[in-house]
Design a protein around this motif. Structure first.
Motif, PDB file in Angstrom:
ATOM      1  N   MET A   1       0.853  -1.187   0.000  1.00 53.12           N
ATOM      2  CA  MET A   1       0.000   0.000   0.000  1.00 53.12           C
ATOM      3  C   MET A   1       0.898   1.250   0.000  1.00 53.12           C
ATOM      4  SD  MET A   1      -3.285  -0.881   2.378  1.00 53.12           S
ATOM      5  CE  MET A   1      -2.549  -0.171   3.874  1.00 53.12           C
ATOM      6  N   LEU A   2       1.235   1.696  -1.205  1.00 52.25           N
ATOM      7  CA  LEU A   2       2.165   2.829  -1.370  1.00 52.25           C
ATOM      8  C   LEU A   2       1.385   4.128  -1.546  1.00 52.25           C
ATOM      9  CD1 LEU A   2       5.076   3.918  -1.936  1.00 52.25           C
ATOM     10  CD2 LEU A   2       4.705   3.286  -4.331  1.00 52.25           C
ATOM     11  N   VAL A   3       1.792   5.159  -0.805  1.00 51.25           N
ATOM     12  CA  VAL A   3       1.199   6.487  -0.941  1.00 51.25           C
ATOM     13  C   VAL A   3       2.274   7.474  -1.371  1.00 51.25           C
ATOM     14  CG1 VAL A   3      -0.076   8.351   0.198  1.00 51.25           C
ATOM     15  CG2 VAL A   3      -0.315   6.035   1.035  1.00 51.25           C
ATOM     16  N   HIS A   4       1.947   8.320  -2.323  1.00 53.52           N
ATOM     17  CA  HIS A   4       2.817   9.433  -2.697  1.00 53.52           C
ATOM     18  C   HIS A   4       2.299  10.687  -2.001  1.00 53.52           C
ATOM     19  CE1 HIS A   4       3.944   6.526  -5.794  1.00 53.52           C
ATOM     20  NE2 HIS A   4       5.048   7.229  -5.947  1.00 53.52           N
ATOM     21  N   HIS A   5       3.137  11.246  -1.151  1.00 55.45           N
ATOM     22  CA  HIS A   5       2.695  12.290  -0.219  1.00 55.45           C
ATOM     23  C   HIS A   5       3.403  13.613  -0.526  1.00 55.45           C
ATOM     24  CE1 HIS A   5       1.481  14.095   3.562  1.00 55.45           C
ATOM     25  NE2 HIS A   5       2.730  14.228   3.958  1.00 55.45           N
ATOM     26  N   LEU A   6       2.624  14.638  -0.851  1.00 56.20           N
ATOM     27  CA  LEU A   6       3.215  15.954  -1.141  1.00 56.20           C
ATOM     28  C   LEU A   6       3.837  16.532   0.128  1.00 56.20           C
ATOM     29  CD1 LEU A   6       0.631  17.678  -3.530  1.00 56.20           C
ATOM     30  CD2 LEU A   6       2.919  16.816  -4.101  1.00 56.20           C
ATOM     31  N   TYR A   7       5.088  16.915   0.015  1.00 57.15           N
ATOM     32  CA  TYR A   7       5.879  17.156   1.218  1.00 57.15           C
ATOM     33  C   TYR A   7       6.705  18.421   1.091  1.00 57.15           C
ATOM     34  CZ  TYR A   7       8.963  16.080   5.129  1.00 57.15           C
ATOM     35  OH  TYR A   7       9.642  16.121   6.316  1.00 57.15           O
ATOM     36  N   SER A   8       6.590  19.284   2.117  1.00 61.24           N
ATOM     37  CA  SER A   8       7.373  20.522   2.126  1.00 61.24           C
ATOM     38  C   SER A   8       8.508  20.489   3.144  1.00 61.24           C
ATOM     39  CB  SER A   8       6.455  21.697   2.468  1.00 61.24           C
ATOM     40  OG  SER A   8       6.061  21.617   3.834  1.00 61.24           O
ATOM     41  N   GLY A   9       8.517  19.491   4.011  1.00 59.56           N
ATOM     42  CA  GLY A   9       9.488  19.474   5.106  1.00 59.56           C
ATOM     43  C   GLY A   9       8.981  20.160   6.363  1.00 59.56           C
ATOM     44  N   GLY A  10       7.799  20.757   6.290  1.00 60.70           N
ATOM     45  CA  GLY A  10       7.240  21.451   7.450  1.00 60.70           C
ATOM     46  C   GLY A  10       6.571  20.487   8.434  1.00 60.70           C
TER      47      GLY A  10
END
Lengths: 201, 201
Positions: free
Chosen positions: B1-10
């Motif tokens: 179950m792979l999710v691509h997660h938008l990430y800013s580092g915050g």
């Protein structure tokens, strides 16, 4: 970090309870009853199978009476269910030992569902945090998680095997000599969580 | 179950990533860049400290140009940030290997935030599940979880130490001879996740 989680024994509120444990919360399940029926026992049974603490929160019969009036006036149950859910959250949030309240409401639910201003108002009026673990999940995600986690029984509808608000709402309408089928849509199948598929907590 | 997660580092996108792992998902962090600056490196650095896989998703410069136009037209950045976020989600969701997309948007955010119909449209158009782990959490809950989980550095704002959309949006406005301070509110402090406080994944 204790959370009091409104619980019907269904898939959604069971999944939400599991997510809370995964976030590190200690979870107490709370099922609402108006004292007319003991259908809260179905929620307790599921809670016990899943290994959660469980308690019953009794709401005044007047809340159910008012909900019945709303449903009759509207000719459909949505606003009545919403009304009961808001009263349930308020009653739970007002208890002195409660600092965090939670439920299994979903993004795709029409009712019950608190909009942003109602959610903030609940938090502000009672000084609690209101946590909705399923709010950001769509039906695909909820389905894949529940299928992985729970053994679910699906069977033709038998009203008394559920612990949701609808059961006592139907009951009080029959007490008033009304036919609930004129207001509630007929549902053929319903599901019930029987236990963990993979050990969850 | 792979999710691509938008990430800013915050903090928010880091917390959302952690929640996904707790739900049993394998998480790949994805930071958007328009190729003007390399501020995506701050997100990568945090991703590495937290032990997540990380990749950069390049969006066309035209998206940033259009966002700048919107911000200039409006005199404020909200709709521009919303526009970029929607384009980022669409670009990610359109990749053939992507079946689940996620972000760190919150209940109390004004932007970026997809309403119900936009969230469903994203899922339907691209055949993905869209998961927002923080959508049902208020600021109290987010604060108690981030404080428990992360070591966070708070310092006076230095624009280039962030990997959010705003940095390249400000940059392109300066390229056009405009002063971003006329459009962006001045923020004195910003926070950055430095690592786990308690081992999270």
């Amino acid at each position: 970090m204790l959370v009091h989680h409104l619980y019907s024994g269904g898939k959604d509120s069971s999944l939400a309870a599991w997510i809370l444990t995964r976030l590190g919360y200690e979870v107490k399940l709370v099922t609402v009853s108006f004292g007319l029926l003991d259908n809260w026992r179905f929620a307790r049974e599921t809670a016990e199978r899943l290994g959660f603490e469980h308690q019953v929160l009794y709401l005044p019969r007047e809340v159910l009476e008012k909900a019945a009036e709303i449903a009759i006036e509207d000719g459909r149950p949505n606003n009545a269910i919403q009304f009961i859910h808001e009263k349930a959250l308020e009653a739970l949030a007002s208890l002195p030992e409660v600092g965090r309240v939670s439920d299994g409401t979903r993004r795709d639910d029409r009712v019950p569902l608190l909009d942003l201003s109602k959610a903030r108002s609940l938090e502000d009026r009672f000084g609690v945090a209101y946590i909705r673990p399923l709010l950001g999940l769509g039906y695909k995600t909820i389905r894949e998680l529940t299928e992985r986690l729970f053994i679910v029984e699906i069977r033709e509808s038998e009203e008394l095997e559920k612990a949701d608000y609808e059961v006592e709402l139907r009951h009080i309408m029959r007490e008033k000599g009304l036919d609930p089928l004129e207001i509630f849509p007929k549902r053929h199948y319903q599901s019930r969580v029987l236990g963990w598929r993979e050990k969850g907590i």
